[in-house]
Each structure stands twice: as structure tokens, then as C-alpha cells.
Design a protein around this motif. Sequence first.
Motif, PDB file in Angstrom:
ATOM      1  N   LYS A  97       0.839  -1.198   0.000  1.00 29.35           N
ATOM      2  CA  LYS A  97       0.000   0.000   0.000  1.00 29.35           C
ATOM      3  C   LYS A  97       0.880   1.256   0.000  1.00 29.35           C
ATOM      4  O   LYS A  97       0.639   2.188  -0.767  1.00 29.35           O
ATOM      5  N   ALA A  98       1.929   1.260   0.837  1.00 25.87           N
ATOM      6  CA  ALA A  98       2.820   2.421   0.913  1.00 25.87           C
ATOM      7  C   ALA A  98       3.505   2.656  -0.438  1.00 25.87           C
ATOM      8  O   ALA A  98       3.659   3.799  -0.882  1.00 25.87           O
ATOM      9  N   GLU A  99       3.891   1.566  -1.087  1.00 24.23           N
ATOM     10  CA  GLU A  99       4.551   1.694  -2.391  1.00 24.23           C
ATOM     11  C   GLU A  99       3.554   2.211  -3.426  1.00 24.23           C
ATOM     12  O   GLU A  99       3.866   3.106  -4.210  1.00 24.23           O
ATOM     13  N   LYS A 100       2.325   1.668  -3.390  1.00 25.26           N
ATOM     14  CA  LYS A 100       1.300   2.083  -4.333  1.00 25.26           C
ATOM     15  C   LYS A 100       0.941   3.562  -4.139  1.00 25.26           C
ATOM     16  O   LYS A 100       0.745   4.303  -5.096  1.00 25.26           O
ATOM     17  N   ASP A 101       0.894   3.985  -2.875  1.00 24.05           N
ATOM     18  CA  ASP A 101       0.564   5.383  -2.564  1.00 24.05           C
ATOM     19  C   ASP A 101       1.742   6.317  -2.819  1.00 24.05           C
ATOM     20  O   ASP A 101       1.621   7.524  -2.656  1.00 24.05           O
ATOM     21  N   GLY A 102       2.896   5.735  -3.160  1.00 26.47           N
ATOM     22  CA  GLY A 102       4.070   6.553  -3.443  1.00 26.47           C
ATOM     23  C   GLY A 102       4.790   7.037  -2.187  1.00 26.47           C
ATOM     24  O   GLY A 102       5.625   7.929  -2.248  1.00 26.47           O
TER      25      GLY A 102
END
Length: 186
Positions: free
Chosen positions: A142-147
Motif C-alpha cells: 500500500k505504501a509503495e502504491k501510494d508513493g
Amino acid sequence: MSGAIDLNDIKRRMDGAVSAFKSDIASLRTGRASANILDPVTVEAYGSRVPLNQVANITVPEPRMLGVSIWDKSMVNAVDRAIRESNLGLNPIMDGQNLRIPLPELNEERRKSLVKVAHDYTEKSKVAVRNVRRDGMDALKKAEKDGDIGQDDSRAQSEKIQKMTDDAISELDRLLAEKEKEIMQV
């Protein structure tokens, strides 16, 4: 590296699963009486399930005997039933508000069934560790997807989480092997 996920929290939760396992296997008896034997027993009391030690005093009057003094007379049958249904192979003897629990000699069959219970505890703990791992990995994705973090950071943290998981699982296996040896020792 940004603090997208809290690795310390993940470590703490995995350690929690390992220490819960330690107390579970401590309750498996090896040959002599110990009040810990009854730790996993929960009693239906006042509308909820509570640990046995919250409704009674547990003593070890002799090496092969446990004593359970129940505080509330109305709880005697519930405590007796909870101990009988606990998978520990114990048969309490009622004596007013007290239960005397003779500990049978551990025969080969009983030892094997205790080892089986230990394996069940291990499996439950491994599932708990894997659930913590999954939570961590989901948070990373999620953190990676949210940048919030980059791919490299994400990969590095995911490797750390996997290492923590492997460490926790191998610690559980080590503790199980120790306990198994202790149980099977005549």
C-alpha cells in the motif's frame, strides 16, 4: 529510508506470538505436577470465558497431584467440565468447592498425544507469525502504491520482514523440538 511501516511493531508482534507459544508449551506436562498445566484451561463464567486462575486457586500439594480451590460454589461444575474438556487428559475428583486432580503416569500413548498438542500449538503460533508478516507486506504494498516509499525501499523492508518471519518460525521449531525431547524422555 522513510518510516512507511513500523518494523519494530512487526517484530514486537512476532515476538508476542513466540512468547504466547512459550507459555502454551510450558503448560504441557512432562512428568511432575505444575500449576502451569492448567494455564490453557478457560472456564465459562459470568457470561464469558475466563482463565481458570481467575475463578480458582491452583496448588501443587504433592508431585503427582494438583489442587484447585474454586472461589464461587456455583462455578464448581463449570470448572470441572472445563478441565475434563481441555484435552489435557485430566480427571478431577470433586471435594466440595475443591477439585483434586491426580496426574496419571505418562505412558507412551499419552506422551505422543502431548507431542501432538505441542505440534498444534506450534502450528497456531506459526499462523500468527505469518499473519503478522502478511499485515506487514500488505502495508508495504500500500505504501509503495501510494508513493510513500520507492520500490527499492519496499524490497529492502520486505526482505527484513521475511527475515524476521524466518527467525520467529525457526525459534518456534527449536522450542518445539526441545519440548518434544522433554516430553518423550522417560
